[in-house]
Design an enzyme around this catalytic site. Structure first.
Site, PDB file in Angstrom:
ATOM      1  N   LYS A 143      38.525  27.141 -29.587  1.00  0.00           N
ATOM      2  CA  LYS A 143      39.386  26.126 -28.105  1.00  0.00           C
ATOM      3  C   LYS A 143      39.935  25.327 -28.490  1.00  0.00           C
ATOM      4  O   LYS A 143      40.647  25.166 -28.994  1.00  0.00           O
ATOM      5  CB  LYS A 143      38.531  25.555 -27.103  1.00  0.00           C
TER       6      LYS A 143
ATOM      7  N   GLU B 279      33.770  25.959 -39.066  1.00  0.00           N
ATOM      8  CA  GLU B 279      33.148  27.350 -39.709  1.00  0.00           C
ATOM      9  C   GLU B 279      34.201  28.486 -38.936  1.00  0.00           C
ATOM     10  O   GLU B 279      34.333  29.467 -40.363  1.00  0.00           O
ATOM     11  CB  GLU B 279      31.823  27.659 -38.859  1.00  0.00           C
TER      12      GLU B 279
ATOM     13  N   GLY C 192      33.708  25.144 -23.725  1.00  0.00           N
ATOM     14  CA  GLY C 192      33.480  26.589 -24.097  1.00  0.00           C
ATOM     15  C   GLY C 192      32.090  27.286 -24.549  1.00  0.00           C
ATOM     16  O   GLY C 192      31.901  28.709 -24.066  1.00  0.00           O
ATOM     17  N   ARG C 193      30.731  27.273 -24.113  1.00  0.00           N
ATOM     18  CA  ARG C 193      29.568  27.685 -23.431  1.00  0.00           C
ATOM     19  C   ARG C 193      29.934  28.312 -21.975  1.00  0.00           C
ATOM     20  O   ARG C 193      29.086  28.118 -21.685  1.00  0.00           O
ATOM     21  CB  ARG C 193      28.703  26.677 -23.481  1.00  0.00           C
TER      22      ARG C 193
ATOM     23  N   GLU D 112      22.672  22.781 -24.722  1.00  0.00           N
ATOM     24  CA  GLU D 112      23.564  22.264 -25.392  1.00  0.00           C
ATOM     25  C   GLU D 112      24.021  21.416 -23.838  1.00  0.00           C
ATOM     26  O   GLU D 112      24.417  20.629 -23.627  1.00  0.00           O
ATOM     27  CB  GLU D 112      25.422  23.220 -25.809  1.00  0.00           C
TER      28      GLU D 112
ATOM     29  N   HIS E  38       4.472  40.963 -28.643  1.00  0.00           N
ATOM     30  CA  HIS E  38       3.501  40.903 -30.444  1.00  0.00           C
ATOM     31  C   HIS E  38       3.771  40.031 -30.966  1.00  0.00           C
ATOM     32  O   HIS E  38       3.885  40.416 -31.987  1.00  0.00           O
ATOM     33  CB  HIS E  38       4.049  42.456 -31.505  1.00  0.00           C
TER      34      HIS E  38
ATOM     35  N   LYS F 205      28.217  16.779 -37.840  1.00  0.00           N
ATOM     36  CA  LYS F 205      29.318  17.591 -37.954  1.00  0.00           C
ATOM     37  C   LYS F 205      30.720  16.975 -39.222  1.00  0.00           C
ATOM     38  O   LYS F 205      31.216  16.637 -40.035  1.00  0.00           O
ATOM     39  CB  LYS F 205      30.543  17.665 -37.139  1.00  0.00           C
TER      40      LYS F 205
END
Ligand code: F6P
Length: 544
Positions: free
Chosen positions: A204, A210, A265-266, A351, A382, A508
């Site tokens: 965005k 990254e 974004g999410r 978030e 498990h 960041k």
């Protein structure tokens, strides 16, 4: 006392007067409990009867939602109100799944519905060109591999959709590179042919380091392959709201798809961020995903709270988080194809709701957020389910179970479904000491008495069950939208802004300082731990 604090207080009193109740007894006392406490919607069943609630709990929780202004916030969401005040933005991911001829929705003074459909059509056309081979690489060969480079919300939504919709996939291979660790991009590139690979840079902001690191590595890889530089545009596309930055990176405007400012974004998989989904399952299936999400929006915006699936989900979360002081919430899809759904939800919820300030900047006075985690079933049985059953913590569980699967290998699916239902039943019922003793009747008494306590289960551990007739683009869209709205409900009741994420910025910024220090000679100026770690790294890094 305000209406809101009265609602909180009434629930506190209700909690104290019902805390002693056990779900096993509540089921025994009311054979209609399931009938009263489940909802169905277009191939989705939501069973919330295994929750620590009485007939009085939901009316009190609904009153809390009303007092917190949920109806007004829902209306504001629909009509483009500023629900994200710290970023001065409307929150309009629901507009991305509106039908083409829906009534106007205004944002920044214009009707955004036509714009949404224009961009959707562009992205779907591009996807179809890739699928049918009319968009080729620089040597005229069709694209075989689509590499989606993005992180967080620009990654998890598409990943979950593509994996979940595996039976709908076509011949194209879709890869994801998200992490900055060079293993991800290196291992992906090693499998690819640059002539037939298309990279999609999804960000965005087009400023996420990254993503840009991986994008540059991909560009360098193309260049090192000796393919023509003037044709590189055939191998790169971008999805961003920062069109200038995408163009500066070298992506042709024709291959840049817009993300709108009013979509976080999410919450963005419904936008052009869904391009890898469009590529993997085709335009029609992507439209079905949107149709499913829209069906949930309609249900959410127009259904009485008492029967409103996302509202009930959010209210139950508040009930456990703020009154029962639950230690977390786990979501378990009994579907291998949905294995990353918990990761998507983990970002979406944590978030969004990991805030300690109200939307107006004051300190919150109640516990917000929640630790949301999960793993596919039956694997998790498990692993961490021991703690759910016999540990000292309260962790409500969401079971997500498709009724039908397309694979039909022996009785494996039936086994899987049986396990999901059994886990929910065991968590709810528990096992008393007498029951454990009876099971051990064959043992000598001393041995039986020593072992029986280990075989008891407290029970009374709550869960929701979601049964999907089938995991399709439509039902997946509905389910994802239900969780989005659940989080909005929670955020509204806590009075926080679930649509910003200032908390991810600080680390960041510090990383930008530390990165050059890792290869410098001068002593770093941090706390002794950080200095010590930097020194160790410098001393142990192998010289190239
Ligand atoms: O982790 C912070 C965050 O801003 C997320 O909210 C977002 O999904 C992710 O980074 C990626 O951001 P962008 O799409 O701008 O690269």
């Amino acid at each position: 006392m305000t209406r809101l604090s009265a609602a909180w207080q009434a629930l506190e009193e209700h909690y104290h007067s019902t805390a002693h109740l056990h779900l096993r007894d509540q089921f025994a006392a009311d054979s209609q409990r399931f009938d009263k406490m489940h909802e169905t919607l277009h191939g989705l069943l939501f069973d919330y009867s295994k929750n620590r609630i009485t007939d009085d709990t939901l009316p009190l929780l609904c009153e809390l939602a009303e007092a917190a202004g949920l109806p007004e916030k829902m209306a504001a969401m629909q009509h483009g109100g500023i629900l994200n005040p710290s970023e001065k933005r409307a929150v309009l991911h629901t507009a991305l799944r509106l039908p083409e001829h829906a009534a106007a929705v205004q944002a920044d003074g214009e009707n955004i519905v036509p714009k949404v459909h224009q961009e959707l059509t562009r992205a779907l056309r591009f996807a179809e060109d890739i699928i049918n081979g009319s968009h080729t690489g620089c040597t005229g060969k069709p694209i075989t591999d689509f590499v989606h480079i993005g992180i967080g919300g620009s990654y998890l939504g598409p990943l979950v959709c593509i994996q979940s919709l595996t039976p709908w996939r076509n011949h194209l291979r879709v890869h994801f590179v998200s992490n900055a660790d060079d293993a991800g991009i290196a291992q992906t590139l090693a499998r690819l042919n640059p002539e037939t690979t298309l990279f999609c840079i999804a960000s965005k902001s087009f400023g996420t380091p990254e993503t840009l690191l991986n994008a540059r590595a991909a560009r360098a890889w193309y260049q090192q392959a000796g393919l023509p530089e003037q044709e590189i545009h055939r191998h790169f596309c971008a999805i961003s709201s920062n069109v200038d930055a995408a163009q500066n990176f070298g992506i042709t405007p024709e291959h840049i798809f817009a993300m709108f400012d009013w979509v976080g974004g999410r919450y963005s998989v419904w936008s052009a961020i869904g391009l890898p989904v469009m590529v993997a399952v085709g335009a029609q299936n992507f439209r079905e995903l949107l149709r499913g999400a829209h069906a949930m929006d309609e249900h959410f915006f127009h259904t009485d709270f008492r029967r409103n699936i996302p509202v009930l989900m959010g209210l139950l979360h508040i009930w456990y988080n703020n009154f029962h002081h639950a230690d977390g919430h786990t979501v378990v899809p009994y579907s291998h194809n949905m294995r990353r759904f918990p990761a998507w939800l983990n970002q979406l919820d944590m978030e969004s709701c990991g805030k300690s300030r109200t939307e107006y900047g004051a300190e919150v006075t109640r516990k917000t957020g929640g630790i949301v985690f999960g793993e596919e079933g039956v694997d998790c049985q498990h692993a961490y389910f021991q703690l759910l059953h016999q540990g000292t913590r309260l962790i409500p569980c969401d079971f997500i179970v498709p009724v039908n699967t397309p694979y039909r290998i022996g009785s494996q699916h039936c086994f899987t479904v049986a396990n999901a239902l059994a886990q929910a039943e065991a968590l709810m019922k528990g096992k008393t000491l007498d029951e454990a003793r009876a099971e051990l009747a064959h043992l000598p008494e001393t041995e039986r008495e020593a072992l029986a306590p280990h075989k008891t289960f407290p029970g009374n551990r709550p869960s929701n069950s979601f049964l999907l007739d089938e995991l399709t683009p439509f039902t997946l869209g509905m389910l994802m939208a239900a969780y989005e709205h659940k989080i909005f409900v929670q955020g509204t009741i806590w009075g926080i802004n679930p649509f910003d994420q200032w908390g991810v910025e600080y680390g960041k910024i510090l990383a930008k300082t530390i990165e050059p220090e890792l290869s410098a000679d001068t002593p770093p100026q941090h706390d002794s731990s950080t200095n010590g770690l930097i020194a160790y790294y410098r001393a142990h890094l192998k010289k190239q």
